[in-house]
Design a protein around this motif. Structure first.
Motif, PDB file in Angstrom:
ATOM      1  N   HIS A  69       0.876  -1.307  -0.200  1.00 45.75           N
ATOM      2  CA  HIS A  69       0.031  -0.144  -0.003  1.00 45.75           C
ATOM      3  C   HIS A  69       0.841   1.295   0.126  1.00 45.75           C
ATOM      4  CE1 HIS A  69      -3.599  -1.873   0.267  1.00 45.75           C
ATOM      5  NE2 HIS A  69      -3.658  -2.597   1.409  1.00 45.75           N
ATOM      6  N   GLU A 116      -0.480   5.947  -5.101  1.00 47.80           N
ATOM      7  CA  GLU A 116      -2.330   6.064  -5.195  1.00 47.80           C
ATOM      8  C   GLU A 116      -2.592   6.043  -3.845  1.00 47.80           C
ATOM      9  OE1 GLU A 116      -0.712   2.167  -4.298  1.00 47.80           O
ATOM     10  OE2 GLU A 116      -0.186   3.635  -5.890  1.00 47.80           O
ATOM     11  N   THR A 117      -1.731   5.907  -2.857  1.00 49.89           N
ATOM     12  CA  THR A 117      -2.233   5.852  -1.585  1.00 49.89           C
ATOM     13  C   THR A 117      -2.068   7.358  -0.793  1.00 49.89           C
ATOM     14  OG1 THR A 117      -1.932   3.544  -1.097  1.00 49.89           O
ATOM     15  CG2 THR A 117      -1.873   5.052   0.863  1.00 49.89           C
ATOM     16  N   ALA A 168      -8.961  12.513   0.310  1.00 52.67           N
ATOM     17  CA  ALA A 168      -9.702  11.430  -0.557  1.00 52.67           C
ATOM     18  C   ALA A 168      -9.595  11.641  -2.127  1.00 52.67           C
ATOM     19  CB  ALA A 168     -10.957  11.536  -0.327  1.00 52.67           C
ATOM     20  N   GLU A 195      -6.350   6.926  -2.843  1.00 53.26           N
ATOM     21  CA  GLU A 195      -7.054   6.287  -1.684  1.00 53.26           C
ATOM     22  C   GLU A 195      -6.612   6.749  -0.307  1.00 53.26           C
ATOM     23  OE1 GLU A 195      -6.466   2.205  -2.783  1.00 53.26           O
ATOM     24  OE2 GLU A 195      -8.309   2.175  -3.859  1.00 53.26           O
ATOM     25  N   ARG A 236      -5.702   5.879   3.158  1.00 48.95           N
ATOM     26  CA  ARG A 236      -5.718   4.836   4.141  1.00 48.95           C
ATOM     27  C   ARG A 236      -5.256   5.292   5.288  1.00 48.95           C
ATOM     28  NH1 ARG A 236      -6.465  -0.098   1.551  1.00 48.95           N
ATOM     29  NH2 ARG A 236      -6.101  -0.170  -0.811  1.00 48.95           N
ATOM     30  N   HIS A 247     -13.775   6.772   4.335  1.00 52.24           N
ATOM     31  CA  HIS A 247     -13.083   6.794   3.180  1.00 52.24           C
ATOM     32  C   HIS A 247     -12.136   5.482   3.084  1.00 52.24           C
ATOM     33  CE1 HIS A 247     -14.379  10.615   1.241  1.00 52.24           C
ATOM     34  NE2 HIS A 247     -14.111  11.072   2.468  1.00 52.24           N
ATOM     35  N   ILE A 248     -11.662   5.152   4.500  1.00 54.76           N
ATOM     36  CA  ILE A 248     -10.692   4.170   4.372  1.00 54.76           C
ATOM     37  C   ILE A 248     -11.619   3.036   4.336  1.00 54.76           C
ATOM     38  CG2 ILE A 248      -9.202   2.804   5.985  1.00 54.76           C
ATOM     39  CD1 ILE A 248      -8.404   5.367   7.509  1.00 54.76           C
ATOM     40  N   GLU A 308     -13.799   2.627   2.228  1.00 55.91           N
ATOM     41  CA  GLU A 308     -14.226   2.564   0.800  1.00 55.91           C
ATOM     42  C   GLU A 308     -13.089   2.004  -0.128  1.00 55.91           C
ATOM     43  OE1 GLU A 308     -15.352   6.507  -0.040  1.00 55.91           O
ATOM     44  OE2 GLU A 308     -17.336   6.511   1.073  1.00 55.91           O
ATOM     45  N   THR A 309     -11.864   2.004   0.391  1.00 58.20           N
ATOM     46  CA  THR A 309     -10.651   1.305  -0.399  1.00 58.20           C
ATOM     47  C   THR A 309     -11.027  -0.365  -0.870  1.00 58.20           C
ATOM     48  OG1 THR A 309      -9.715   0.447   1.619  1.00 58.20           O
ATOM     49  CG2 THR A 309      -9.161   2.635   0.485  1.00 58.20           C
ATOM     50  N   ASP A 310     -10.463  -0.652  -1.598  1.00 61.42           N
ATOM     51  CA  ASP A 310     -10.685  -2.044  -2.261  1.00 61.42           C
ATOM     52  C   ASP A 310     -10.537  -3.233  -1.058  1.00 61.42           C
ATOM     53  OD1 ASP A 310      -8.115  -2.027  -1.853  1.00 61.42           O
ATOM     54  OD2 ASP A 310      -7.605  -2.766  -3.856  1.00 61.42           O
ATOM     55  N   GLY A 335      -6.312   0.131   6.731  1.00 58.39           N
ATOM     56  CA  GLY A 335      -5.521   1.355   6.530  1.00 58.39           C
ATOM     57  C   GLY A 335      -5.432   1.433   8.266  1.00 58.39           C
TER      58      GLY A 335
END
Length: 287
Positions: A25, A29-30, A103, A107, A109, A152-153, A155-157, A161
């Motif tokens: 991670h 992108e994080t 956000a 992503e 996290r 938001h955390i 909602e990541t795949d 986080g």
């Protein structure tokens, strides 16, 4: 004690000071939110996370200090980036904007609630406006940040986080003339556990507790404590600050930042509701 222990100049942060880990991670992108990112531990943590490739939202009320943080990240050739967001943590709208900025950059996290302040006075003499300000910055704002960040955390795949909170030895015990700080840090330990209780294992909460760290806040505290207790600055460092510790030197901001890096990483997956107590023996030994 060596004279080096009394050098009250914050050390210059270099790439060699930073823990860099290979983590699935840790990449652009994080995103991570770091409060208090304009100086001290917050600044070092923002740089350390950027050095691990993360896109960091550096939040602070000090715009000039945030620009310095960006410069330091460049100086250490950080593979990630620091995005400054001027934030007043006593303003609810600012806190929400800070989280939304993270956000929007990727992503979200990780959150490092580090911003802090100090006021030295006994309970009978403590100004309530100072008490309210300390609690707003150091306890209410972390709660509100977690409130906005947790969705938001999730909602990541994979929903993975962590929210790391800057506690202290004063989250474990009390000393004189720091009642608001001690109250806030004990509350922050409770918030950490509450996050862990609601995080379903993948969204973790942890805290970091250290003794005295060589930061501008600490240098100011030495002067205030000397005045409050009627002793010399040297006596404050030797007897009050380092007196009970077994490791007779102050930590550097980078050393604390590395604890956040480890805690956020997959190596810290079992660190949930717990505290990284890195205090040189302050709270676990006595004469």
């Amino acid at each position: 004690m060596s004279s080096e222990a009394f050098d009250l100049t914050e050390p210059e942060l270099t790439a060699d000071d930073l823990l860099v880990l290979d983590d699935p991670h840790f990449g652009p992108e994080t995103t991570a939110v770091v409060t208090g990112a304009a100086s001290g531990i917050g600044q070092a943590t923002a740089v350390a996370l950027a050095a691990n490739g993360i896109s960091v939202i550096g939040a602070d009320i000090d715009e000039e200090g945030l620009e310095e943080t960006i410069d330091i990240a460049a100086d250490v050739d950080a593979s990630g980036t620091v995005h400054p967001v001027t934030t007043d943590l006593t303003d609810d709208a600012d806190v929400e904007t800070m989280v939304e900025a993270a956000a929007e950059h990727g992503e979200l996290r990780y959150v490092a609630n580090i911003a802090g302040m100090q006021h030295i006075a006994s309970i009978p003499e403590f100004p309530m406006e100072k008490y309210d300000l300390l609690l707003d910055v150091m306890l209410r704002a972390p709660f509100l940040t977690a409130k906005h960040a947790m969705p938001h955390i999730r909602e990541t795949d994979d929903g993975a986080g962590a929210i790391g909170n800057m506690s202290s030895v004063h989250g474990h015990y009390a000393t004189q003339d720091k009642p608001a700080y001690i109250t806030a840090k004990h509350g922050l330990e409770g918030l950490t556990r509450a996050i862990a209780a609601e995080g379903e294992g993948t969204l973790r909460g942890f805290s970091v507790s250290v003794g005295y760290v060589l930061t501008p806040l600490m240098v100011n505290q030495i002067e205030d404590t000397a005045e409050e207790r009627g002793i010399s600055k040297r006596e404050v460092v030797e007897d009050v600050m380092l007196g009970q510790a077994r490791t007779k030197e102050m930590m550097t901001p980078a050393e604390v930042a590395n604890l956040f890096v480890f805690g956020f990483s997959s190596h810290g997956k079992h660190l949930n509701g717990g505290d990284l107590l890195w205090d040189g023996g302050y709270t676990t030994t006595y004469e």
